[in-house]
Design a protein around this motif. Structure first.
Motif, PDB file in Angstrom:
ATOM      1  N   LEU A 156      10.522  19.156 -32.119  1.00 20.59           N
ATOM      2  CA  LEU A 156      11.302  18.362 -31.435  1.00 20.59           C
ATOM      3  C   LEU A 156      10.533  17.720 -30.230  1.00 20.59           C
ATOM      4  O   LEU A 156      10.515  16.271 -30.069  1.00 20.59           O
ATOM      5  CB  LEU A 156      12.479  18.683 -31.026  1.00 20.59           C
TER       6      LEU A 156
ATOM      7  N   GLU B 142      16.675  22.303 -29.508  1.00 18.00           N
ATOM      8  CA  GLU B 142      17.684  21.603 -30.453  1.00 18.00           C
ATOM      9  C   GLU B 142      18.956  21.957 -29.537  1.00 18.00           C
ATOM     10  O   GLU B 142      19.382  22.851 -29.161  1.00 18.00           O
ATOM     11  CB  GLU B 142      17.625  22.260 -31.780  1.00 18.00           C
TER      12      GLU B 142
ATOM     13  N   LEU C 170      20.987  16.680 -39.425  1.00 18.17           N
ATOM     14  CA  LEU C 170      19.609  16.905 -38.710  1.00 18.17           C
ATOM     15  C   LEU C 170      18.463  16.067 -39.207  1.00 18.17           C
ATOM     16  O   LEU C 170      18.394  16.239 -40.368  1.00 18.17           O
ATOM     17  CB  LEU C 170      19.352  18.413 -38.369  1.00 18.17           C
TER      18      LEU C 170
ATOM     19  N   GLU D 169      17.265  15.165 -32.603  1.00 15.35           N
ATOM     20  CA  GLU D 169      17.203  16.078 -33.472  1.00 15.35           C
ATOM     21  C   GLU D 169      18.220  15.699 -34.696  1.00 15.35           C
ATOM     22  O   GLU D 169      18.390  16.323 -35.568  1.00 15.35           O
ATOM     23  CB  GLU D 169      17.432  17.470 -33.202  1.00 15.35           C
TER      24      GLU D 169
ATOM     25  N   ARG E 244      15.664  17.165 -39.335  1.00 13.09           N
ATOM     26  CA  ARG E 244      14.692  18.276 -40.141  1.00 13.09           C
ATOM     27  C   ARG E 244      15.391  18.457 -41.652  1.00 13.09           C
ATOM     28  O   ARG E 244      14.775  18.681 -42.544  1.00 13.09           O
ATOM     29  CB  ARG E 244      14.491  19.311 -39.467  1.00 13.09           C
TER      30      ARG E 244
END
Lengths: 857, 138
Positions: free
Chosen positions: A202, A6, A177, A91, A179
């Motif tokens: 990722l 990331e 991000l 990301e 996530r």
């Protein structure tokens, strides 16, 4: 928790700059505000002779620092978003959502403004640029106007703030991000058995979601910035008006505001029509304008702004119409905000082809944006309305201002009608609040032919405005003598004769909507021609050919050209793809279908079809190799007299990024007086016929054979730049053609000629098919002095396409008219700006400008 | 300002006349059952595609005829005849706005507005679908 690979720094920096821009725009607003309030207390005429030590100047300097910080932050945010998209940092949700590795670099900027956050950022950037310019050029009005601009920046910054306070989400952070955005939550592949996210998640991202294929068009790189500059610049006239009301200097702002307003109208007009050009080139509604809510939402502020400019000119020359000017400039900016709400809140989704959703930035946020400007502006206007100077004496009917005023009222009325019609979903929404369980109220919808509902009202606006712009310029301010009116005789006669000639020989017979409407179109054509001729001759007779002074006449000439272009191109639009194929199966009796049936035509590969003036053959298709799923379909158009021809290549993304279906882009052949325009409406559905066959790679040297299920293929030779073939290569192309003979088990043999073409350093594969063998062959490259062939056998080789084709006459008039009009606005803006300079040095603070400036527009 | 007042009056009247033309053109959003009562009148029906029946469209036979079944918001199913090419994004559409006229036993559709996840890429459902999962990678 650490995740592998990331890059968190750009995001952290990005969010820092977002917060910085939010804070610094608040600072700029507060200190500019204090500066204005301070100087207002200091006396009636504090605007000149300011000592640099006085406290308002101190506040102003501080505010300026904050605004400069704002400029830097906003540009930094922009650069960072560009960076994450360019380097494919998936990301970040924004990069994943709007870009992909295969996206061509020229569309990287479009990624930024595809999303809600990016387009608000674009708006912010233009405010920064305009604000910077304003600080530099308009010292007198800096503090109050910049208070308003900075305040707008505060609100715009909240759109991308992305913070939560007590569960209220404010704005949407473009640096969120993937996530953290919930994107990965329901995808088990990213998670460990225990449900936590895999540290190497990722590496599982193969590619981004990509830019919407419809936006992969060069107009999309240029149209949004220009349009947003237009939107952003409407704040300047608005801020001038509010500043005037606020500081009670009701008249002084008018001179400085005029060039800004003219610039704004020019650039907004350009942006709107660029949108039209984009729609024409990449949307399939078969035209440049469809009265779509998103288009209307940008047109309406422009109409009101233009009305405001005319009112302002009246004031500058006669002292009338200042109150109207105030109202119109306020409304034009508020309408920009209202339009933003309409098109971006998702409330319009049902009626528009390209409205955005309410995801990310909430409806309430956009509503607040509107009301937070509307309430103070209207409060100021209403409470100080009586103090705005006005002239009690009535205008003469022979004066220019009288007709200008009526004209601007008509522009305003037209805008009101359009926005009213566009707001139906909003009315439905409001009505449903009261209706309870929809018992009392059935939601409304625009009727059968929505474009016609608009057209048949706006045609009268076109007639009146056409006529007014024709003779308006020949009138003088205050009053016009009979002598003066005589200058109108020649252009009037010439205009009517030319208009008559167009009707007599142009065959503008649009009878689809009845003869009443056709008559209205005829009158409008004459009015537009009259305006065109009159303004053209005014440039020479009225302004003696002095281009610098003729901005107004040039803009009106452009407007008339545009009007004529709109009238002719839409009423003479011709469908070429009428179904004349002979394989048309009549419907059963009870399935009787009305309407404009029959605009689709199916072309079978290699079979010549009759399309009006042309014979059309679907000859070939090719795959854009960079875009795995973008297909070009080659259509050969030949005139029936065999004298000329051309090839159109409409394209389509087939099943792009896992989305079913196709997304088609039209292609057009442009001639001076007409365009031939075509797009794909349907392709054989590969999934329904279960075309699971894929290309298999085979390596073959010359003389080698390759087997397929029904026989074998022999590579006879490889021809470099085949001179005579069905492909018609240009002199600049490099092409390699594999000459193959297909020997089938049943006996007959066939020729196949797949081609590997190098075009602008990119290879293009021209797949060749042998239909009777259900065989497709592509030539894809080299390996050890042998060539790579891709062979596919399937039951469903693409062998037909369904298209629509139109002929648009005189569409170039629309584009030319737009360009001329915009140039006219800019010439006028420059001219007004130049005239500011000497006046400002001589007589500051006096209000006698009306008497001094008798020059025509 | 007498003259201006007259002009304003004329414009207001013109505006009302224009608007009334528009209002006369307005139609209503109906369901298949209510549309049945207004048979022959142009209406808009918010519906979804009935995916249990295949869309009939044969471009070779007739490129201007699409026949499919749709469900309105009450779940009533109706045959729809659309005299145009099948919309390219119909299968993936979440909802369809059918504009047309109810006939005997079928809805004759003049235009269709589709609401599709792909056009609205911010839609979370579509994003999930497009994630690089095992079945969906290229």
């Amino acid at each position: 928790m650490e995740f592998i690979g990331e890059h968190l720094l750009p995001g952290k920096l990005g969010h820092f700059f977002i917060l910085l821009s939010f804070v610094s725009s608040i600072g700029a607003t507060v200190f500019y505000f204090l500066s204005v309030q301070k100087s207002r207390k200091m006396g009636s005429e504090p605007w000149q002779n300011l000592a640099s030590t006085s406290s308002d100047v101190q506040w102003k300097k501080l505010a300026r620092l904050f605004f400069y910080t704002e400029i830097i932050s906003v540009f930094a945010i922009f650069a960072l978003i560009f960076y994450i998209s360019k380097t494919h940092l998936f990301e970040y949700k924004y990069a994943w959502q709007h870009s992909s590795k295969s996206l061509e670099p020229k569309y990287l900027l479009s990624c930024i403004w595809e999303g809600q956050e990016g387009s608000f950022l674009l708006w912010t950037i233009w405010h920064c640029v305009l604000g910077g310019l304003f600080i530099w050029k308009e010292k007198d009005w800096e503090a109050p106007v910049m208070t308003i601009v900075s305040f707008a920046q505060v609100i715009l910054a909240t759109m991308i703030l992305g913070v939560s306070i007590y569960g209220w989400h404010i704005g949407s952070n473009p640096f969120i991000l993937s996530r953290n955005s919930g994107l990965l939550d329901n995808a088990p592949i990213f998670h460990n058995v225990d449900g936590s996210l895999r540290t190497d998640y990722l590496s599982l991202f193969q590619d981004g979601n990509d830019l919407n294929p419809l936006l992969q068009n060069y107009w999309m790189t240029i149209h949004p910035p220009v349009l947003f500059l237009g939107f952003a610049s409407t704040i300047i006239p608005f801020a001038f008006v509010v500043a005037g009301l606020w500081t009670k200097r009701f008249t002084e702002w008018t001179k400085a505001a005029l060039p800004w307003a003219l610039f704004s109208a020019g650039i907004l007009g350009l942006g709107i029509m660029m949108g039209g050009a984009w729609a024409y080139e990449s949307l399939n509604f078969g035209g440049y304008w469809a009265w779509d809510p998103v288009e209307n939402a940008s047109l309406v502020p422009w109409l009101v702004l233009v009305a405001g400019i005319h009112a302002l000119l009246i004031y500058r020359h006669t002292g009338n119409a200042l109150r109207t000017t105030n109202l119109f400039f306020i409304l034009s900016f508020l309408l920009v905000l209202y339009s933003t709400y309409l098109t971006r809140s998702g409330d319009l989704q049902d009626t528009s082809v390209h409205a955005f959703t309410g995801e990310g930035i909430t409806k309430w946020h956009l509503r607040i944006f509107l009301f937070i400007f509307m309430l103070p502006a209207f409060t100021l206007l209403i409470s100080r309305y009586k103090k705005i100077p006005f002239v009690a004496k009535e205008e003469e009917t022979s004066s220019r201002e009288f007709w200008m005023f009526v004209g601007s009222l008509i522009l305003f009325l037209s805008a009101l009608l359009i926005i009213g019609m566009t707001s139906i979903p909003v009315f439905n929404k409001i009505a449903s609040l009261f209706g309870g369980k929809e018992k009392l109220f059935t939601p409304l919808a625009i009727g059968e032919d929505s474009a016609y509902s608009y057209n048949r009202i706006q045609i009268f606006v076109a007639i009146i405005l056409g006529a007014f712009t024709a003779f308006g310029m020949y009138l003088k301010y205050k009053s016009t003598s009979k002598e003066f009116l005589k200058r109108l005789i020649v252009p009037t006669i010439a205009g009517f004769i030319l208009g008559g000639l167009i009707l007599a020989f142009g065959n503008v017979n649009y009878s689809e909507k009845g003869y009443g409407y056709m008559a209205a179109v005829w009158v409008a054509v004459v009015a537009a021609t009259y305006a065109l001729v009159a303004n053209a001759s005014y440039i020479f007779t009225g302004q003696k050919g002095k281009i610098k002074k003729a901005g107004g006449a040039i803009a009106h000439f452009g407007f008339a050209t545009l009007l004529l272009g709109i009238l002719i191109s839409s009423s003479k639009k011709e469908v070429l793809s009428h179904n004349t194929s002979g394989i048309f199966m009549p419907l059963e009796e009870n399935n009787r279908v009305i309407g404009n049936a029959g605009e689709n035509l199916t072309l079978i590969k290699g079979v010549q079809m009759d399309m009006g003036k042309y014979w059309v053959t679907y000859t070939n298709d090719s795959l854009d190799v960079n875009k795995g799923d973008k297909w070009y379909y080659y259509l050969d158009f030949k005139t029936k007299d065999n004298k000329s021809g051309f090839t159109l290549k409409p394209n389509a993304f087939v099943n792009h990024k896992g989305n079913m279906g196709l997304s088609a882009n039209p292609d057009a052949k442009h001639y001076l007086t007409y365009d031939i325009f075509t797009y794909i409406t349907s392709l054989p559905n590969k999934s329904s016929t279960e075309d699971t066959a894929t290309f298999r790679e085979k390596i073959a040297g010359i003389g080698d054979t390759v087997f397929y299920s029904k026989g074998f293929i022999k590579l006879d030779s490889v021809v470099v730049n085949p001179a005579k073939s069905k492909y018609n290569f240009g002199p600049g192309d490099t092409a390699l053609m594999a000459a193959l003979t297909v020997y089938s088990k049943d006996g007959p043999s066939y020729q196949a000629r797949p081609v590997l073409q190098i075009k602008n350093n990119q290879s293009v594969f021209l797949v060749d098919s042998v239909f009777s063998q259900n065989l497709a062959v592509a030539f894809t490259g080299f390996q050890d002095k042998k060539i790579k062939l891709q062979v596919k056998e399937s039951d469903a080789i693409l062998d037909f396409i369904t298209i629509k084709a139109y002929k648009f006459p005189f569409i170039n008039l629309v584009w030319a008219g737009t360009i001329i009009m915009v140039i006219g606005f800019f010439i006028s803006a420059l001219h007004r700006r130049e005239r500011l300079r000497p006046v400002r040095n001589k007589a500051q603070g006096k209000q006698s400008h009306a008497a001094r400036e008798k020059l025509p527009v | 300002m007498k003259k201006t007042h007259i002009i304003l009056l004329i414009l207001v009247i013109a505006g009302i006349v224009g608007m009334s033309f528009f209002v006369k053109d307005l139609t209503t959003q109906e369901t298949f059952s209510t549309a049945q009562k207004k048979s022959g009148k142009f209406v808009v029906i918010k519906a979804t595609l009935d995916k249990s029946t295949a869309i009939e469209y044969d471009a070779v036979k007739n490129p201007n005829l699409t026949v499919f079944y749709a469900l309105d918001k009450n779940g009533k199913r109706c045959k729809v005849v659309y005299s145009n090419a099948k919309l390219t994004d119909m299968e993936k559409s979440e909802s369809l706005d059918l504009n047309g006229v109810m006939r005997d036993g079928f809805f004759e559709c003049k235009t269709i507005q589709t609401k599709c996840p792909s056009k609205y890429k911010d839609d979370p459902k579509n994003q999930e679908r497009n994630l690089p999962t095992a079945t969906n990678t290229k």
